[in-house]
Design a protein around this motif. Structure first.
Motif, PDB file in Angstrom:
ATOM      1  N   LEU A 112       0.927  -1.045  -0.057  1.00  0.00           N
ATOM      2  CA  LEU A 112      -0.143  -0.189  -0.143  1.00  0.00           C
ATOM      3  C   LEU A 112       0.952   1.077  -0.018  1.00  0.00           C
ATOM      4  O   LEU A 112       0.625   2.418  -0.840  1.00  0.00           O
ATOM      5  CB  LEU A 112      -0.812  -0.048   1.124  1.00  0.00           C
ATOM      6  CG  LEU A 112      -2.143   1.010   1.374  1.00  0.00           C
ATOM      7  CD1 LEU A 112      -2.955   0.893  -0.006  1.00  0.00           C
ATOM      8  CD2 LEU A 112      -2.524   1.022   2.718  1.00  0.00           C
ATOM      9  N   PHE A 113       2.057   1.216   0.650  1.00  0.00           N
ATOM     10  CA  PHE A 113       2.866   2.287   0.828  1.00  0.00           C
ATOM     11  C   PHE A 113       3.538   2.722  -0.566  1.00  0.00           C
ATOM     12  O   PHE A 113       3.522   3.891  -0.934  1.00  0.00           O
ATOM     13  CB  PHE A 113       4.080   2.135   2.028  1.00  0.00           C
ATOM     14  CG  PHE A 113       5.089   3.122   1.988  1.00  0.00           C
ATOM     15  CD1 PHE A 113       4.716   4.415   2.581  1.00  0.00           C
ATOM     16  CD2 PHE A 113       6.230   2.925   1.467  1.00  0.00           C
ATOM     17  CE1 PHE A 113       5.780   5.438   2.613  1.00  0.00           C
ATOM     18  CE2 PHE A 113       7.324   3.855   1.409  1.00  0.00           C
ATOM     19  CZ  PHE A 113       6.793   5.131   2.077  1.00  0.00           C
ATOM     20  N   VAL A 114       3.821   1.611  -1.143  1.00  0.00           N
ATOM     21  CA  VAL A 114       4.493   2.035  -2.607  1.00  0.00           C
ATOM     22  C   VAL A 114       3.447   2.152  -3.643  1.00  0.00           C
ATOM     23  O   VAL A 114       3.710   3.001  -4.546  1.00  0.00           O
ATOM     24  CB  VAL A 114       5.150   0.368  -2.895  1.00  0.00           C
ATOM     25  CG1 VAL A 114       5.942   0.635  -4.505  1.00  0.00           C
ATOM     26  CG2 VAL A 114       6.424   0.266  -2.058  1.00  0.00           C
ATOM     27  N   SER A 115       2.205   1.725  -3.486  1.00  0.00           N
ATOM     28  CA  SER A 115       1.335   2.024  -4.493  1.00  0.00           C
ATOM     29  C   SER A 115       1.003   3.635  -4.290  1.00  0.00           C
ATOM     30  O   SER A 115       0.472   4.294  -5.226  1.00  0.00           O
ATOM     31  CB  SER A 115      -0.097   1.309  -4.310  1.00  0.00           C
ATOM     32  OG  SER A 115      -0.630   1.707  -2.987  1.00  0.00           O
ATOM     33  N   LEU A 116       1.223   4.062  -3.042  1.00  0.00           N
ATOM     34  CA  LEU A 116       0.952   5.611  -2.910  1.00  0.00           C
ATOM     35  C   LEU A 116       1.858   6.325  -3.764  1.00  0.00           C
ATOM     36  O   LEU A 116       1.381   7.619  -4.381  1.00  0.00           O
ATOM     37  CB  LEU A 116       1.303   5.864  -1.119  1.00  0.00           C
ATOM     38  CG  LEU A 116       0.984   7.425  -0.908  1.00  0.00           C
ATOM     39  CD1 LEU A 116      -0.344   7.813  -1.172  1.00  0.00           C
ATOM     40  CD2 LEU A 116       1.522   7.549   0.579  1.00  0.00           C
ATOM     41  N   PHE A 117       3.096   5.900  -3.974  1.00  0.00           N
ATOM     42  CA  PHE A 117       4.028   6.500  -4.780  1.00  0.00           C
ATOM     43  C   PHE A 117       3.353   6.587  -6.394  1.00  0.00           C
ATOM     44  O   PHE A 117       3.289   7.544  -7.048  1.00  0.00           O
ATOM     45  CB  PHE A 117       5.263   5.878  -4.774  1.00  0.00           C
ATOM     46  CG  PHE A 117       6.218   6.143  -3.861  1.00  0.00           C
ATOM     47  CD1 PHE A 117       6.268   7.402  -3.199  1.00  0.00           C
ATOM     48  CD2 PHE A 117       6.980   5.213  -3.206  1.00  0.00           C
ATOM     49  CE1 PHE A 117       6.930   7.605  -1.826  1.00  0.00           C
ATOM     50  CE2 PHE A 117       7.621   5.291  -2.077  1.00  0.00           C
ATOM     51  CZ  PHE A 117       7.620   6.652  -1.414  1.00  0.00           C
ATOM     52  N   ASN A 118       2.835   5.252  -6.873  1.00  0.00           N
ATOM     53  CA  ASN A 118       2.182   5.139  -7.939  1.00  0.00           C
ATOM     54  C   ASN A 118       1.167   5.934  -8.139  1.00  0.00           C
ATOM     55  O   ASN A 118       0.590   6.664  -9.258  1.00  0.00           O
ATOM     56  CB  ASN A 118       1.904   3.707  -8.227  1.00  0.00           C
ATOM     57  CG  ASN A 118       3.045   2.843  -8.555  1.00  0.00           C
ATOM     58  OD1 ASN A 118       4.188   3.518  -9.219  1.00  0.00           O
ATOM     59  ND2 ASN A 118       3.103   1.474  -8.317  1.00  0.00           N
ATOM     60  N   PHE A 119       0.115   6.321  -7.158  1.00  0.00           N
ATOM     61  CA  PHE A 119      -0.693   7.279  -7.038  1.00  0.00           C
ATOM     62  C   PHE A 119      -0.538   8.505  -7.303  1.00  0.00           C
ATOM     63  O   PHE A 119      -1.007   9.138  -8.213  1.00  0.00           O
ATOM     64  CB  PHE A 119      -1.730   6.902  -5.642  1.00  0.00           C
ATOM     65  CG  PHE A 119      -2.564   8.192  -5.703  1.00  0.00           C
ATOM     66  CD1 PHE A 119      -3.852   7.891  -6.149  1.00  0.00           C
ATOM     67  CD2 PHE A 119      -2.577   9.024  -4.798  1.00  0.00           C
ATOM     68  CE1 PHE A 119      -5.055   8.856  -6.171  1.00  0.00           C
ATOM     69  CE2 PHE A 119      -3.671  10.258  -4.620  1.00  0.00           C
ATOM     70  CZ  PHE A 119      -4.808   9.852  -5.159  1.00  0.00           C
ATOM     71  N   PHE A 120       0.611   9.107  -6.741  1.00  0.00           N
ATOM     72  CA  PHE A 120       0.816  10.447  -6.965  1.00  0.00           C
ATOM     73  C   PHE A 120       1.543  10.485  -8.534  1.00  0.00           C
ATOM     74  O   PHE A 120       1.151  11.530  -9.109  1.00  0.00           O
ATOM     75  CB  PHE A 120       2.037  10.666  -5.832  1.00  0.00           C
ATOM     76  CG  PHE A 120       1.530  11.071  -4.650  1.00  0.00           C
ATOM     77  CD1 PHE A 120       0.351  12.022  -4.453  1.00  0.00           C
ATOM     78  CD2 PHE A 120       2.017  10.519  -3.548  1.00  0.00           C
ATOM     79  CE1 PHE A 120      -0.029  12.047  -3.138  1.00  0.00           C
ATOM     80  CE2 PHE A 120       1.458  10.573  -2.295  1.00  0.00           C
ATOM     81  CZ  PHE A 120       0.536  11.574  -1.989  1.00  0.00           C
ATOM     82  N   SER A 121       2.102   9.533  -8.875  1.00  0.00           N
ATOM     83  CA  SER A 121       2.591   9.723 -10.258  1.00  0.00           C
ATOM     84  C   SER A 121       1.496   9.683 -11.217  1.00  0.00           C
ATOM     85  O   SER A 121       1.704  10.401 -12.241  1.00  0.00           O
ATOM     86  CB  SER A 121       3.679   8.338 -10.432  1.00  0.00           C
ATOM     87  OG  SER A 121       4.838   8.265  -9.593  1.00  0.00           O
ATOM     88  N   MET A 122       0.587   8.553 -11.110  1.00  0.00           N
ATOM     89  CA  MET A 122      -0.498   8.681 -11.953  1.00  0.00           C
ATOM     90  C   MET A 122      -1.228   9.869 -12.016  1.00  0.00           C
ATOM     91  O   MET A 122      -1.836  10.508 -12.864  1.00  0.00           O
ATOM     92  CB  MET A 122      -1.225   7.542 -11.707  1.00  0.00           C
ATOM     93  CG  MET A 122      -0.482   6.120 -11.977  1.00  0.00           C
ATOM     94  SD  MET A 122      -1.542   4.708 -11.685  1.00  0.00           S
ATOM     95  CE  MET A 122      -2.517   4.437 -13.090  1.00  0.00           C
ATOM     96  N   THR A 123      -1.576  10.485 -10.788  1.00  0.00           N
ATOM     97  CA  THR A 123      -2.274  11.797 -10.673  1.00  0.00           C
ATOM     98  C   THR A 123      -1.668  12.746 -11.395  1.00  0.00           C
ATOM     99  O   THR A 123      -2.551  13.623 -12.055  1.00  0.00           O
ATOM    100  CB  THR A 123      -2.276  12.011  -9.013  1.00  0.00           C
ATOM    101  OG1 THR A 123      -2.994  11.136  -8.269  1.00  0.00           O
ATOM    102  CG2 THR A 123      -3.085  13.409  -8.873  1.00  0.00           C
ATOM    103  N   VAL A 124      -0.434  13.059 -11.287  1.00  0.00           N
ATOM    104  CA  VAL A 124       0.139  13.967 -12.201  1.00  0.00           C
ATOM    105  C   VAL A 124       0.478  13.882 -13.580  1.00  0.00           C
ATOM    106  O   VAL A 124       0.778  14.662 -14.475  1.00  0.00           O
ATOM    107  CB  VAL A 124       1.484  14.485 -11.640  1.00  0.00           C
ATOM    108  CG1 VAL A 124       1.099  14.920  -9.908  1.00  0.00           C
ATOM    109  CG2 VAL A 124       2.454  13.435 -11.591  1.00  0.00           C
ATOM    110  N   HIS A 125       0.348  12.299 -14.076  1.00  0.00           N
ATOM    111  CA  HIS A 125       0.790  12.036 -15.466  1.00  0.00           C
ATOM    112  C   HIS A 125      -0.433  11.830 -16.177  1.00  0.00           C
ATOM    113  O   HIS A 125      -0.627  11.925 -17.447  1.00  0.00           O
ATOM    114  CB  HIS A 125       1.464  10.836 -15.384  1.00  0.00           C
ATOM    115  CG  HIS A 125       2.504  10.515 -16.641  1.00  0.00           C
ATOM    116  ND1 HIS A 125       3.136  11.272 -17.124  1.00  0.00           N
ATOM    117  CD2 HIS A 125       1.981   9.562 -17.459  1.00  0.00           C
ATOM    118  CE1 HIS A 125       3.745  11.094 -18.253  1.00  0.00           C
ATOM    119  NE2 HIS A 125       2.874   9.665 -18.468  1.00  0.00           N
TER     120      HIS A 125
END
Length: 227
Positions: A112-125
């Protein structure tokens, strides 16, 4: 007397720490998550080959543009973190014979913690609905375990180096981790895009081959009818 004072101070210190954790958890969706999304907006520009971008202008622009989605995502992630952490604590400390379940909960917390990084990356991309961002962030984390390991390992190394140099730790830590996280995400995105293009090209080639075979069969049928 000294022992009595220590006994009184320890619960007070524990209560103050607990209160500060709750305050941080409440404020995170409103402040920390939008600010992190804004930071990812900046590092996205760097990773995609635009290092001369205005940092402050890009940061505040990203903060404003992604505030709503990052705030909603922040609520979901904060809720999940709290629930899973409580479950992990209960299974590991209060229920005998359920330590294995606690370890599973710990693994899920890391995912879940690592998916948080992907969430931010996908939010801005990407331009997606928040529910799609949340779902795809978790799915991307699960189907790319190597990227999970590399992000965690890289973040651990950065934190370790930062602890040796507190000044760098304060100034550059979050920026470097965000840069590493988006770099991993963008590499995954690029690879998946290339695979999709190859599959599309292969399908087009197969379609062209089938069309050519049909045309050949039709020509043979016309020749047979004429003869």
């Amino acid at each position: 007397m000294t022992k009595f004072l220590m006994a009184v101070q320890t619960p007070n210190a524990h209560n103050e720490q607990l209160l500060s954790n709750w305050i941080l958890a409440i404020l995170s969706p409103f402040v920390l998550f939008p600010a992190t999304a804004a930071l990812f907006t900046v590092v996205r520009k760097w990773v995609m080959g635009n290092p001369d971008v205005s940092v402050f202008k890009t940061f505040f622009s990203g903060y404003k543009e992604n505030y709503k989605q990052s705030m909603i995502g922040g609520f979901v992630y904060t809720l999940l973190f709290v629930i899973m952490y409580v479950d992990y604590t209960v299974y590991m400390t209060q229920l005998d014979g359920f330590q294995l379940v606690g370890i599973v909960m710990l693994v899920l917390l890391i995912v879940l913690f690592v998916s948080l990084f992907n969430f931010f990356s996908m939010t801005v991309h990407y331009e997606m609905k928040t529910t799609q961002l949340l779902k795809n962030a978790v799915l991307l984390t699960l189907i790319r375990p190597f990227r999970v390991f590399s992000t965690l390992a890289g973040s651990a190394i950065v934190i370790y180096i930062g602890m040796q140099m507190p000044v760098l730790f304060v100034i550059f830590l979050f920026c470097i981790i965000a840069l590493l996280a988006f770099f991993n995400f963008y590499a995954t995105f690029t690879k998946m895009q290339e695979q999709q293009e190859r599959m599309k090209q292969k399908e087009e080639e197969e379609s062209e081959t089938e069309q050519a075979l049909l045309e050949t069969a039709e020509k043979k049928g016309d020749s047979s009818s004429k003869s």
